[in-house]
Motif scaffolding. Structure first.
Motif, short mmCIF file in Angstrom:
data_model
loop_
_atom_site.label_atom_id
_atom_site.label_comp_id
_atom_site.label_asym_id
_atom_site.label_seq_id
_atom_site.Cartn_x
_atom_site.Cartn_y
_atom_site.Cartn_z
N CYS A 298 22.65 0.61 42.63
CA CYS A 298 21.98 1.80 43.16
C CYS A 298 23.04 2.80 43.63
O CYS A 298 23.98 2.44 44.33
CB CYS A 298 21.09 1.39 44.33
SG CYS A 298 20.38 2.76 45.26
N ILE A 299 22.89 4.05 43.22
CA ILE A 299 23.85 5.08 43.60
C ILE A 299 23.70 5.43 45.08
O ILE A 299 24.68 5.72 45.77
CB ILE A 299 23.66 6.33 42.72
CG1 ILE A 299 23.98 5.96 41.26
CG2 ILE A 299 24.55 7.48 43.17
CD1 ILE A 299 23.66 7.06 40.26
N GLY A 300 22.48 5.40 45.57
CA GLY A 300 22.26 5.53 47.01
C GLY A 300 22.33 6.93 47.58
O GLY A 300 22.60 7.10 48.78
N LEU A 301 22.06 7.95 46.78
CA LEU A 301 22.11 9.32 47.30
C LEU A 301 20.72 9.89 47.61
O LEU A 301 20.59 11.06 47.93
CB LEU A 301 22.85 10.23 46.31
CG LEU A 301 24.34 9.92 46.15
CD1 LEU A 301 24.98 10.86 45.14
CD2 LEU A 301 25.07 10.03 47.49
N GLY A 302 19.70 9.06 47.51
CA GLY A 302 18.41 9.43 48.08
C GLY A 302 17.42 10.19 47.22
O GLY A 302 16.46 10.73 47.77
N ASN A 303 17.58 10.24 45.90
CA ASN A 303 16.57 10.92 45.08
C ASN A 303 15.19 10.29 45.29
O ASN A 303 14.18 10.97 45.39
CB ASN A 303 16.94 10.84 43.60
CG ASN A 303 18.07 11.78 43.23
OD1 ASN A 303 18.96 12.00 44.04
ND2 ASN A 303 18.05 12.31 42.03
N CYS A 304 15.16 8.96 45.36
CA CYS A 304 13.90 8.25 45.55
C CYS A 304 13.31 8.54 46.93
O CYS A 304 12.09 8.73 47.08
CB CYS A 304 14.11 6.75 45.38
SG CYS A 304 15.40 6.06 46.44
N GLU A 305 14.15 8.59 47.93
CA GLU A 305 13.68 8.85 49.29
C GLU A 305 13.06 10.24 49.40
O GLU A 305 12.02 10.43 50.03
CB GLU A 305 14.85 8.73 50.27
CG GLU A 305 14.46 8.90 51.72
CD GLU A 305 15.61 8.66 52.68
OE1 GLU A 305 15.48 9.04 53.85
OE2 GLU A 305 16.63 8.09 52.26
#
Length: 263
Positions: free
Chosen positions: A142-149
């Motif tokens: 997971c890249i973890g930059l928050g697109n999903c959030e």
């Protein structure tokens, strides 16, 4: 003074003319809306999440009113909305399987290191263009930059320690987070499915162990010991068939990497 009064008078006349034209146009181009559409729309959650497969709540309501869509597709409204819409349409609500999102990755910063320090736009798609698959040691992570959030309208997605996490109690299964993830790491599973491998790395075990502390190494211990026959290891990665899984949790207990999650 006369000039000012004349200007005001002209503006007033023009305003009246344009107002009359707009009123006339609104009557000429008025589109009648099916009363059922408005009634259906009032039953929906109003999230415009797209989980129904239509362009927003208005699009779904119009399709239901025309008989072109089932009454139980509002994932945010759930069974309660389906029952109300079914009553309006005079049909049975039927049954719909509730789903929830899960992230097939445990690649937080504690489990996999960084290949390089990314300092570009806070956007997962942009980061992929900049550094290939991921800035992390595990390129499947997971890249973890928050697109999903940012895509989640229900506050069910959060990035913690560099990896996305799902709050199942808030997830309605709309799929907006899955659509927003450029790496397709977020899956929708039946809400009753409580066991899953939180990894997407298909490299061989020796390579996985070099880049992640918990990644699946394809040892097949879970496959061998699953009495329901729900687990198969393909492409070096454990996969669970929700139709066969009994959620007993035995696979999670025996996994040497503790990558199989139970919720």
């Amino acid at each position: 003074m006369k000039t000012i009064l004349f200007s005001v008078l002209v503006l007033a006349v023009l305003g009246g003319v344009f107002g009359a034209l707009l009123s006339f146009a609104s009557k000429i181009f008025h589109v009648e809306v099916d009363p059922k559409q408005e009634q259906v729309r009032s039953c929906l959650a109003g999230a415009n999440c797209g989980g129904c497969g239509f362009p927003g709540c208005d699009g779904y309501a119009a399709a239901v009113a025309k008989g072109e869509a089932p009454v139980n597709r509002c994932v945010a409204g759930g069974a309660e909305a389906a029952e109300k819409i079914a009553e309006i349409m005079g049909v049975s609500a039927g049954t719909s399987e509730k789903k929830a999102a899960f992230v097939a990755c445990s690649g937080c910063t504690e489990n996999t290191g960084e290949r390089f320090n990314y300092s570009g736009p806070v956007d997962c798609r942009a980061a992929m263009l900049f550094g290939g698959k991921s800035s992390k040691m595990c390129t499947f992570a997971c890249i973890g930059l928050g697109n999903c959030e940012r895509a989640c309208k229900f506050g069910a997605m959060h990035v913690e320690n560099g990896a996305a996490k799902v709050d199942v109690s808030k997830c309605v299964g709309c799929g907006a987070c899955a659509e927003a993830c450029p790496k397709s790491l977020i899956k929708l599973l039946p809400d009753t499915q409580r066991v899953y491998p939180a990894c997407s790395n298909t490299d061989k075990g020796a390579l996985v162990m070099k880049v992640c502390r918990v990644g699946c190494i394809g040892c097949k211990k879970c496959e061998r010991e699953c009495e329901a026959g729900a687990i198969t290891v393909t492409d070096n990665l454990a996969r669970i068939d929700p139709a066969k899984c009994t959620s007993c949790g035995h696979c999670a207990e025996i996994c040497p990497r503790k990558i199989i999650t139970t919720i």
